[in-house]
Scaffold this motif. Structure first.
Motif, PDB file in Angstrom:
ATOM      1  N   ARG A 182      -0.052  -0.099  -9.598  1.00 23.47           N
ATOM      2  CA  ARG A 182      -1.293  -0.325  -8.853  1.00 23.47           C
ATOM      3  C   ARG A 182      -1.278   0.454  -7.539  1.00 23.47           C
ATOM      4  N   VAL A 186      -3.246  -2.108  -0.615  1.00 24.53           N
ATOM      5  CA  VAL A 186      -3.423  -2.521  -2.014  1.00 24.53           C
ATOM      6  C   VAL A 186      -3.048  -3.999  -2.096  1.00 24.53           C
ATOM      7  N   LYS A 194      -3.257   3.374   2.998  1.00 30.91           N
ATOM      8  CA  LYS A 194      -4.255   2.628   2.227  1.00 30.91           C
ATOM      9  C   LYS A 194      -3.599   1.346   1.713  1.00 30.91           C
ATOM     10  N   VAL A 247      -4.760   8.645  -4.214  1.00 32.37           N
ATOM     11  CA  VAL A 247      -5.978   8.806  -3.419  1.00 32.37           C
ATOM     12  C   VAL A 247      -5.654   9.465  -2.080  1.00 32.37           C
ATOM     13  N   GLY A 280       0.822  -1.208   0.000  1.00 30.07           N
ATOM     14  CA  GLY A 280       0.000   0.000   0.000  1.00 30.07           C
ATOM     15  C   GLY A 280       0.848   1.247   0.000  1.00 30.07           C
ATOM     16  N   GLU A 313      -2.012   4.099  -8.427  1.00 30.75           N
ATOM     17  CA  GLU A 313      -3.410   4.348  -8.824  1.00 30.75           C
ATOM     18  C   GLU A 313      -4.381   4.175  -7.669  1.00 30.75           C
ATOM     19  N   GLN A 314      -4.179   3.087  -6.902  1.00 30.10           N
ATOM     20  CA  GLN A 314      -5.186   2.763  -5.882  1.00 30.10           C
ATOM     21  C   GLN A 314      -4.915   3.423  -4.539  1.00 30.10           C
ATOM     22  N   ALA A 315      -3.655   3.797  -4.299  1.00 32.48           N
ATOM     23  CA  ALA A 315      -3.352   4.339  -2.965  1.00 32.48           C
ATOM     24  C   ALA A 315      -2.751   5.750  -3.011  1.00 32.48           C
TER      25      ALA A 315
END
Ligand code: GRF
Length: 201
Positions: free
Chosen positions: A175, A161, A159, A183, A140, A178-180
């Motif tokens: 990834r 992942v 966060k 954000v 993450g 993008e995901q953590a």
């Protein structure tokens, strides 16, 4: 209004997430007053210019020694008078004085769940290579305050992942961004800006 300066060394996708967040209103009460890079070729500087944000390069290469670079870097920061400094992929050892002067006002994004895969030498792809080598199933990103240590300051936001079968360090890095990273860095700035406003009321 929270005035922020973003320090960058590379591509600046995290900077872009902040620029977009301010523009779209997911980061409230915040103004990016400047972007500083140690690297004249950093694409992050172009991103700043494209967004109409003053962009500066202060490179150690242009100074006789570290002390002079540190002084010039601090002077540039001082001229911009930030309330908060955001390190978004900034690969420079900070001048000690900067940490003193801006205590609890510097934040950093790190691409792992601290305290895993962090500390000296853990930056870029190395973080994800080590996560894969250890076989973790979850990694993450972490937003944290910056103190004298490497990735040791108080954690603000994290966060998780998922790590997937067949991940390469590059795929995992993407990834996690993008995901953590994209954000939680904007989200952390928004939260700091709102507590900044409350403090002033
Ligand atoms: C990100 O992985 C960030 O976590 C790390 O450096 C990278 C910067 O990427 N500290 P970018 O320049 O924001 O695209």
């Amino acid at each position: 209004m929270l005035n922020i300066v973003v320090c960058v060394s590379g591509g600046g996708t995290n900077l872009q997430a902040i620029i977009d967040g301010v523009k779209e209103g997911s980061i409230r009460n915040t103004k990016i007053v400047g972007v500083i890079s140690n690297n004249a070729g950093a694409y992050a500087l172009t991103r700043a210019e494209d967004a109409g944000i003053p962009a500066y390069c202060v490179s150690p290469k242009n100074f006789e020694n570290r002390e002079r670079f540190n002084r010039a870097f601090l002077a540039q920061l001082e001229a911009l008078a930030p309330d908060l400094i955001v390190l978004a992929g900034f690969l420079v050892i900070l001048p000690e004085k900067m940490i003193e002067v801006y205590r609890n006002r510097i934040i950093n994004i790190h691409p792992s769940l601290i305290p895993s895969f962090c500390g000296t030498g853990y930056y870029g792809l190395k973080v994800h290579e080590e996560a894969l080598a250890r076989g973790v199933k979850v990694t993450g990103a972490t937003v944290h305050y910056v103190d004298e240590g490497t990735d040791t300051g108080r954690i603000i936001m994290q966060k998780a992942v998922e790590v997937l079968d067949g991940d390469t360090p590059q795929v995992l890095q993407r990834r996690v961004m993008e995901q953590a990273e994209w954000v939680i860095l904007p989200k952390a700035i928004d939260e700091i800006a709102s507590s900044w406003e409350e403090r002033k009321e």
